[in-house]
Design a protein around this motif. Structure first.
Motif, PDB file in Angstrom:
ATOM      1  N   ASN A   2      57.006  -9.961  -8.360  1.00 48.18           N
ATOM      2  CA  ASN A   2      56.537  -8.749  -9.030  1.00 48.18           C
ATOM      3  C   ASN A   2      57.755  -7.960  -9.504  1.00 48.18           C
ATOM      4  OD1 ASN A   2      57.622  -7.560  -6.779  1.00 48.18           O
ATOM      5  ND2 ASN A   2      55.702  -6.749  -5.981  1.00 48.18           N
ATOM      6  N   CYS A   3      57.511  -6.772 -10.048  1.00 47.69           N
ATOM      7  CA  CYS A   3      58.614  -6.004 -10.630  1.00 47.69           C
ATOM      8  C   CYS A   3      59.627  -5.550  -9.594  1.00 47.69           C
ATOM      9  CB  CYS A   3      58.052  -4.804 -11.404  1.00 47.69           C
ATOM     10  SG  CYS A   3      57.078  -3.668 -10.385  1.00 47.69           S
ATOM     11  N   MET A  62      56.287 -14.047  -4.629  1.00 46.43           N
ATOM     12  CA  MET A  62      54.868 -14.343  -4.520  1.00 46.43           C
ATOM     13  C   MET A  62      54.677 -15.804  -4.107  1.00 46.43           C
ATOM     14  SD  MET A  62      53.177 -11.517  -5.121  1.00 46.43           S
ATOM     15  CE  MET A  62      54.502 -10.715  -4.188  1.00 46.43           C
ATOM     16  N   SER A 111      47.903 -10.485 -10.221  1.00 48.36           N
ATOM     17  CA  SER A 111      48.782  -9.829 -11.190  1.00 48.36           C
ATOM     18  C   SER A 111      48.024  -9.466 -12.464  1.00 48.36           C
ATOM     19  CB  SER A 111      49.967 -10.738 -11.521  1.00 48.36           C
ATOM     20  OG  SER A 111      50.783 -10.946 -10.382  1.00 48.36           O
ATOM     21  N   LYS A 112      47.179 -10.375 -12.927  1.00 43.95           N
ATOM     22  CA  LYS A 112      46.396 -10.117 -14.131  1.00 43.95           C
ATOM     23  C   LYS A 112      45.367  -9.003 -13.905  1.00 43.95           C
ATOM     24  CE  LYS A 112      46.870 -14.745 -16.116  1.00 43.95           C
ATOM     25  NZ  LYS A 112      47.608 -14.300 -17.314  1.00 43.95           N
ATOM     26  N   GLN A 147      57.401 -16.870  -8.342  1.00 38.63           N
ATOM     27  CA  GLN A 147      56.591 -15.855  -9.001  1.00 38.63           C
ATOM     28  C   GLN A 147      56.854 -14.548  -8.274  1.00 38.63           C
ATOM     29  OE1 GLN A 147      54.471 -16.061 -11.626  1.00 38.63           O
ATOM     30  NE2 GLN A 147      53.922 -13.938 -11.510  1.00 38.63           N
ATOM     31  N   SER A 168      48.222 -15.363  -6.679  1.00 41.70           N
ATOM     32  CA  SER A 168      49.216 -14.386  -7.134  1.00 41.70           C
ATOM     33  C   SER A 168      49.112 -14.171  -8.636  1.00 41.70           C
ATOM     34  CB  SER A 168      50.630 -14.834  -6.744  1.00 41.70           C
ATOM     35  OG  SER A 168      50.963 -16.069  -7.338  1.00 41.70           O
ATOM     36  N   ASN A 169      48.835 -15.249  -9.367  1.00 43.89           N
ATOM     37  CA  ASN A 169      48.686 -15.133 -10.819  1.00 43.89           C
ATOM     38  C   ASN A 169      47.474 -14.273 -11.165  1.00 43.89           C
ATOM     39  OD1 ASN A 169      49.435 -15.961 -13.577  1.00 43.89           O
ATOM     40  ND2 ASN A 169      47.502 -17.084 -13.549  1.00 43.89           N
ATOM     41  N   VAL A 215      49.476 -11.355  -0.934  1.00 41.16           N
ATOM     42  CA  VAL A 215      49.875 -10.784  -2.219  1.00 41.16           C
ATOM     43  C   VAL A 215      49.527  -9.301  -2.299  1.00 41.16           C
ATOM     44  CG1 VAL A 215      49.532 -10.873  -4.720  1.00 41.16           C
ATOM     45  CG2 VAL A 215      49.703 -12.994  -3.407  1.00 41.16           C
ATOM     46  N   LEU A 237      52.063  -6.255  -3.015  1.00 42.70           N
ATOM     47  CA  LEU A 237      51.894  -5.390  -4.187  1.00 42.70           C
ATOM     48  C   LEU A 237      51.329  -4.017  -3.834  1.00 42.70           C
ATOM     49  CD1 LEU A 237      50.518  -7.966  -6.789  1.00 42.70           C
ATOM     50  CD2 LEU A 237      52.876  -7.237  -6.387  1.00 42.70           C
ATOM     51  N   GLU A 273      47.186  -5.726 -13.998  1.00 43.79           N
ATOM     52  CA  GLU A 273      47.522  -5.378 -15.376  1.00 43.79           C
ATOM     53  C   GLU A 273      46.322  -4.794 -16.105  1.00 43.79           C
ATOM     54  OE1 GLU A 273      48.936  -8.984 -17.066  1.00 43.79           O
ATOM     55  OE2 GLU A 273      50.806  -9.008 -15.899  1.00 43.79           O
TER      56      GLU A 273
END
Length: 335
Positions: free
Chosen positions: A5-6, A11, A63-64, A3, A59-60, A88, A92, A67
């Motif tokens: 990130n951009c 992750m 990320s949400k 997993q 991490s999931n 994380v 990030l 967003e």
């Protein structure tokens, strides 16, 4: 499977699934059967960058939350969930305030701070620290990251089973894991449903004194423990997630307990057999084999007499050291 990130920062990673000859042989010896014993496969989540399976779900969820437009995060954990959140958030580059209970050790607080988290010690138990974190998260700019009770966490954890299913030629006869607040068990169950393992029983292990799931099962409803008295502090939720309790009535789950002493003995045996040092919360699951729980359940008819394969979730955790192991051995008079 990773997993990222951009920016490509890792992750979580695809962890090894390896056969344990010592545990497989121990189960064979316990059956006293001429037939070959089950093969025990270990999913080594201790190899995650933050040291535990928590990184998958955390991490999931982070990320949400990002967003959704949050500018900073709050979380509540003095253990592996907190360390995963700190890892994380550093990757990030988003600020994190982490509320931990007074029971959190100085070494863990230092680890959290080293990852860049702002640590606030509040309350005697996790539940009190969590209440304070939730109050701060009323600010719409703040994303709240719970340690175990959220669908985004469970969604992340189920990736573990997807990975295991890709490696195994057929479904196992049993999955063994530790239970704290229930997030791991919920995610594992969701993954098992996804890959067609819905009929495979889960053996959910806890320690006496950190047994909110087992207490709920026995009471027939979700209950709150008065306190955590076990050395397995990373199992230390006073109340299990409602979804975890409901699962007990929806799929095959067996709830069992081990003592702190059995956990410490397991840590040492697992270290000698596999050269891996685990914390008591993780050892609760491993104790199911070392301390004969699986064999007893077979004798009682709760598990089949013949098991071909067993998946053991080595969930990881960093709240352990050789010195801590020695201190626990002295405390429980283990030679």
């Amino acid at each position: 499977m990773t997993q990222t990130n951009c920016s490509g920062d890792v992750m979580y990673i695809r962890t090894p699934l390896i056969e344990s000859r010592p545990l497989s042989e121990l189960l064979r010896q316990q059956t006293n059967d001429a037939q070959p014993g089950p093969t025990v496969f270990m999913k080594l989540e201790n190899n995650q960058p933050s040291g535990s399976f928590k990184l998958r779900g955390i991490s999931n969820m982070i990320s949400k939350e990002m967003e959704g437009g949050c500018s900073r995060l709050v979380a509540s954990s003095g253990g592996n969930a907190g360390l995963a959140a700190a890892y994380v958030s550093r990757k990030l580059k988003i600020p994190l305030t982490l509320y931990t209970p007074k029971s959190t050790g100085v070494q863990m607080v230092t680890r959290l701070q080293d990852q860049g988290a702002t640590v606030v010690v509040h309350g005697d138990a996790w539940d009190e620290a969590d209440t304070r974190a939730r109050e701060e998260a009323k600010d719409p700019a703040v994303g709240y990251i719970p340690p175990f009770d959220h669908p985004a966490l469970w969604e992340g954890h189920k990736s573990m089973i997807v990975e295991i299913a890709e490696k195994l030629k057929e479904k196992p006869d049993l999955v063994v894991l530790s239970v704290g607040g229930g997030g791991l068990m919920i995610g594992i169950s969701q993954g098992m449903e996804e890959v067609g393992w819905g009929d495979v029983p889960i053996l959910a292990m806890e320690t006496e004194g950190a047994n909110c799931f087992n207490a709920a099962v026995k009471a027939g409803q979700v209950v709150t423990l008065p306190s955590i008295t076990s050395v397995a502090t990373c199992l230390g939720a006073l109340t299990v997630a409602n979804r975890a309790y409901r699962l007990y009535h929806e799929r095959p789950i067996i709830s069992e307990l081990v003592t702190d002493r059995e956990c410490i003995e397991t840590i040492e045996r697992f270290l000698n057999d596999h050269h891996i040092l685990v914390e008591p919360a993780c050892a609760a699951a491993i104790s199911a084999i070392y301390c004969g729980t699986v064999k007893r359940l077979q004798n009682e008819g709760s598990l089949p007499k013949q098991l071909k394969s067993v998946v053991l979730i080595v969930c990881g955790g960093v709240s352990v050291s050789l010195q801590m192991l020695q201190n626990w051995k002295q405390r429980f008079d283990i030679k």
